[in-house]
Design a protein around this motif. Structure first.
Motif, PDB file in Angstrom:
ATOM      1  N   VAL A   1     -58.729  22.867   2.733  1.00 56.04           N
ATOM      2  CA  VAL A   1     -57.054  21.564   2.014  1.00 56.04           C
ATOM      3  C   VAL A   1     -57.182  22.341   0.542  1.00 56.04           C
ATOM      4  CG1 VAL A   1     -56.675  18.994   1.098  1.00 56.04           C
ATOM      5  CG2 VAL A   1     -57.913  19.771   3.598  1.00 56.04           C
ATOM      6  N   ILE A   2     -55.586  22.082  -0.143  1.00 57.78           N
ATOM      7  CA  ILE A   2     -55.548  22.804  -1.061  1.00 57.78           C
ATOM      8  C   ILE A   2     -55.042  21.547  -1.975  1.00 57.78           C
ATOM      9  CG2 ILE A   2     -54.039  23.901  -3.070  1.00 57.78           C
ATOM     10  CD1 ILE A   2     -53.427  25.994  -0.538  1.00 57.78           C
ATOM     11  N   VAL A   3     -56.326  20.931  -3.395  1.00 56.76           N
ATOM     12  CA  VAL A   3     -55.856  19.924  -3.977  1.00 56.76           C
ATOM     13  C   VAL A   3     -55.415  20.519  -5.328  1.00 56.76           C
ATOM     14  CG1 VAL A   3     -57.035  18.157  -5.068  1.00 56.76           C
ATOM     15  CG2 VAL A   3     -57.824  18.465  -3.165  1.00 56.76           C
ATOM     16  N   THR A   4     -54.067  20.246  -5.905  1.00 54.85           N
ATOM     17  CA  THR A   4     -53.892  20.794  -6.905  1.00 54.85           C
ATOM     18  C   THR A   4     -53.531  19.625  -8.525  1.00 54.85           C
ATOM     19  OG1 THR A   4     -51.956  21.665  -7.854  1.00 54.85           O
ATOM     20  CG2 THR A   4     -51.102  21.030  -6.132  1.00 54.85           C
TER      21      THR A   4
ATOM     22  N   MET B   1     -44.856  28.253 -16.603  1.00 49.86           N
ATOM     23  CA  MET B   1     -44.955  29.469 -16.143  1.00 49.86           C
ATOM     24  C   MET B   1     -44.949  30.082 -14.501  1.00 49.86           C
ATOM     25  SD  MET B   1     -46.511  30.763 -19.682  1.00 49.86           S
ATOM     26  CE  MET B   1     -48.365  29.678 -18.392  1.00 49.86           C
ATOM     27  N   MET B   2     -45.923  29.349 -13.780  1.00 50.08           N
ATOM     28  CA  MET B   2     -45.871  30.074 -12.540  1.00 50.08           C
ATOM     29  C   MET B   2     -44.954  29.940 -11.333  1.00 50.08           C
ATOM     30  SD  MET B   2     -48.419  27.254 -10.600  1.00 50.08           S
ATOM     31  CE  MET B   2     -48.236  25.638 -10.776  1.00 50.08           C
ATOM     32  N   LYS B   3     -44.406  30.864 -10.841  1.00 49.99           N
ATOM     33  CA  LYS B   3     -44.564  31.496  -9.808  1.00 49.99           C
ATOM     34  C   LYS B   3     -44.718  31.128  -8.181  1.00 49.99           C
ATOM     35  CE  LYS B   3     -40.814  32.589 -12.717  1.00 49.99           C
ATOM     36  NZ  LYS B   3     -39.974  31.792 -13.144  1.00 49.99           N
ATOM     37  N   ALA B   4     -43.771  31.167  -7.045  1.00 47.92           N
ATOM     38  CA  ALA B   4     -44.728  30.932  -5.863  1.00 47.92           C
ATOM     39  C   ALA B   4     -45.143  31.972  -6.063  1.00 47.92           C
ATOM     40  CB  ALA B   4     -43.378  30.625  -4.710  1.00 47.92           C
ATOM     41  N   LYS B   5     -44.367  33.396  -5.908  1.00 44.98           N
ATOM     42  CA  LYS B   5     -46.440  34.382  -6.162  1.00 44.98           C
ATOM     43  C   LYS B   5     -47.269  34.490  -6.382  1.00 44.98           C
ATOM     44  CE  LYS B   5     -43.900  36.961  -9.328  1.00 44.98           C
ATOM     45  NZ  LYS B   5     -43.253  38.980  -9.238  1.00 44.98           N
ATOM     46  N   ASP B   6     -46.924  33.734  -7.292  1.00 44.41           N
ATOM     47  CA  ASP B   6     -48.024  33.318  -8.136  1.00 44.41           C
ATOM     48  C   ASP B   6     -49.572  32.579  -7.735  1.00 44.41           C
ATOM     49  OD1 ASP B   6     -47.558  35.843 -10.554  1.00 44.41           O
ATOM     50  OD2 ASP B   6     -46.770  33.593 -11.174  1.00 44.41           O
ATOM     51  N   PHE B   7     -48.667  31.493  -6.851  1.00 43.63           N
ATOM     52  CA  PHE B   7     -49.611  30.506  -6.167  1.00 43.63           C
ATOM     53  C   PHE B   7     -49.823  31.196  -4.671  1.00 43.63           C
ATOM     54  CE2 PHE B   7     -50.871  26.956  -4.038  1.00 43.63           C
ATOM     55  CZ  PHE B   7     -50.977  25.553  -5.173  1.00 43.63           C
ATOM     56  N   ASP B   8     -48.840  31.554  -4.294  1.00 44.33           N
ATOM     57  CA  ASP B   8     -49.285  32.342  -3.046  1.00 44.33           C
ATOM     58  C   ASP B   8     -50.678  33.152  -2.970  1.00 44.33           C
ATOM     59  OD1 ASP B   8     -47.762  31.223  -1.653  1.00 44.33           O
ATOM     60  OD2 ASP B   8     -46.363  32.616  -1.799  1.00 44.33           O
TER      61      ASP B   8
ATOM     62  N   LEU C   1     -51.655  20.420   1.575  1.00 45.15           N
ATOM     63  CA  LEU C   1     -51.841  20.383   0.284  1.00 45.15           C
ATOM     64  C   LEU C   1     -51.628  18.801  -0.024  1.00 45.15           C
ATOM     65  CD1 LEU C   1     -50.574  22.126  -2.302  1.00 45.15           C
ATOM     66  CD2 LEU C   1     -48.039  21.767  -1.313  1.00 45.15           C
ATOM     67  N   PHE C   2     -52.588  18.661  -1.318  1.00 42.15           N
ATOM     68  CA  PHE C   2     -52.301  17.740  -1.694  1.00 42.15           C
ATOM     69  C   PHE C   2     -52.529  17.824  -3.987  1.00 42.15           C
ATOM     70  CE2 PHE C   2     -54.816  14.148  -4.148  1.00 42.15           C
ATOM     71  CZ  PHE C   2     -55.231  13.176  -3.182  1.00 42.15           C
ATOM     72  N   LEU C   3     -51.912  16.474  -3.774  1.00 41.61           N
ATOM     73  CA  LEU C   3     -50.968  16.502  -5.736  1.00 41.61           C
ATOM     74  C   LEU C   3     -51.796  15.854  -6.513  1.00 41.61           C
ATOM     75  CD1 LEU C   3     -47.302  18.038  -4.993  1.00 41.61           C
ATOM     76  CD2 LEU C   3     -49.268  19.722  -4.950  1.00 41.61           C
TER      77      LEU C   3
ATOM     78  N   MET D   1     -46.831  27.928   2.832  1.00 41.31           N
ATOM     79  CA  MET D   1     -46.376  26.441   3.583  1.00 41.31           C
ATOM     80  C   MET D   1     -45.233  26.567   4.884  1.00 41.31           C
ATOM     81  SD  MET D   1     -47.324  24.179   1.904  1.00 41.31           S
ATOM     82  CE  MET D   1     -45.992  22.450   1.460  1.00 41.31           C
ATOM     83  N   LYS D   2     -44.623  28.234   4.705  1.00 40.76           N
ATOM     84  CA  LYS D   2     -43.927  28.024   6.010  1.00 40.76           C
ATOM     85  C   LYS D   2     -44.157  29.043   7.103  1.00 40.76           C
ATOM     86  CE  LYS D   2     -40.225  29.828   2.507  1.00 40.76           C
ATOM     87  NZ  LYS D   2     -39.692  30.900   2.796  1.00 40.76           N
ATOM     88  N   GLN D   3     -45.790  28.770   7.081  1.00 38.94           N
ATOM     89  CA  GLN D   3     -46.418  28.392   7.960  1.00 38.94           C
ATOM     90  C   GLN D   3     -46.649  27.806   9.039  1.00 38.94           C
ATOM     91  OE1 GLN D   3     -50.709  30.128   6.624  1.00 38.94           O
ATOM     92  NE2 GLN D   3     -49.898  32.125   5.750  1.00 38.94           N
TER      93      GLN D   3
END
Length: 250
Positions: free
Chosen positions: A156-159, A138-145, A183-185, A173-175
């Motif tokens: 560091v973002i661990v999702t 359901m989430m969109k890029a704008k929600d994550f941003d 980013l770590f998944l 991610m465009k920065q």
């Protein structure tokens, strides 16, 4: 309840002793002694079950939680070398505040990393508690941003919830690489995920945890979380991404 079971056993045993002394002169107490014996057996069984002597669902759950939390230990240990001294953001599902799984995972991540770890979730419009689908669907890029922007000091973002399906639109991610958090998944949604392979090879994603192709599920979790991790999972980085590309690409 353990004390209740113990008390019942003690009282029943005392009653049996009394009955054994009187049954020579009063045979009528023999049925009473038998009932007390049954009470001792039932109380002993309930006590042993409470103590998980027979195993059972609670012990199985505890075993699985050890495996699950081992991902935090492994991730923290890896990032301690790859991204030392940074503040970590652990992204979890809504309701993480009351989720023991997330608490254990966060504690393991803190212990493995040896630094600051904060936990947050991606907020969506409407009532997430009544959401019919998993967050990653359901989430969109704008929600994550928006969630990332709430934590401008994290390195560091661990999702644990994956990435939005339109991840190519993520602003952070465009920065430039030296200006945005790494980013770590920790795990992926089921099914192939296009774009993950080049993202790992380029370092845009510093690490990814997947289930091991040789995972074992019918074994007890070792006391060492790093050993537990190796039984169930694999840490994928740019150094070994080619070996596991079939697990997360089309």
């Amino acid at each position: 309840m353990q004390y209740v079971y113990i008390a019942a056993m003690v009282l029943a045993l005392i009653g049996m002793i009394v009955c054994s002394k009187k049954q020579k002169t009063n045979p009528a107490v023999q049925p009473v002694a038998f009932v007390l014996f049954v009470i001792v057996l039932i109380s002993a069984g309930l006590l042993l079950n409470e103590l998980n002597v027979f195993g059972g669902r609670s012990s199985l759950l505890a075993n699985e939680l050890k495996f699950y939390a081992s991902q935090g230990t492994k991730t923290g240990d890896f990032l301690k070398t790859a991204m030392p001294g940074k503040k970590l953001l652990l992204v979890a599902d809504p309701g993480f505040e009351k989720n023991d799984n997330v608490k254990l995972l966060a504690d393991a991540l803190r212990e493995g990393y040896g630094g600051e770890v904060v936990v947050d979730t991606v907020e969506l419009p409407g009532n997430q508690a009544d959401a019919p689908m998993p967050l990653y669907m359901m989430m969109k890029a704008k929600d994550f941003d928006a969630m990332v922007e709430k934590h401008p000091d994290v390195g560091v973002i661990v999702t644990t919830v994956g990435l939005p399906q339109d991840a190519n639109n993520l602003k952070f991610m465009k920065q430039p690489a030296d200006k945005r958090p790494a980013l770590f998944l920790m795990g992926l949604p089921s099914g192939p995920v296009p774009g993950i392979m080049p993202a790992i090879q380029s370092g845009a994603i510093v690490g990814l945890i997947i289930s091991s192709p040789e995972a074992k599920y019918d074994v007890p979790a070792p006391s060492d979380p790093m050993e537990a991790f190796d039984i169930r999972y694999v840490l994928v980085t740019k150094d070994n991404a080619e070996q596991y590309k079939g697990n997360f690409t089309n």
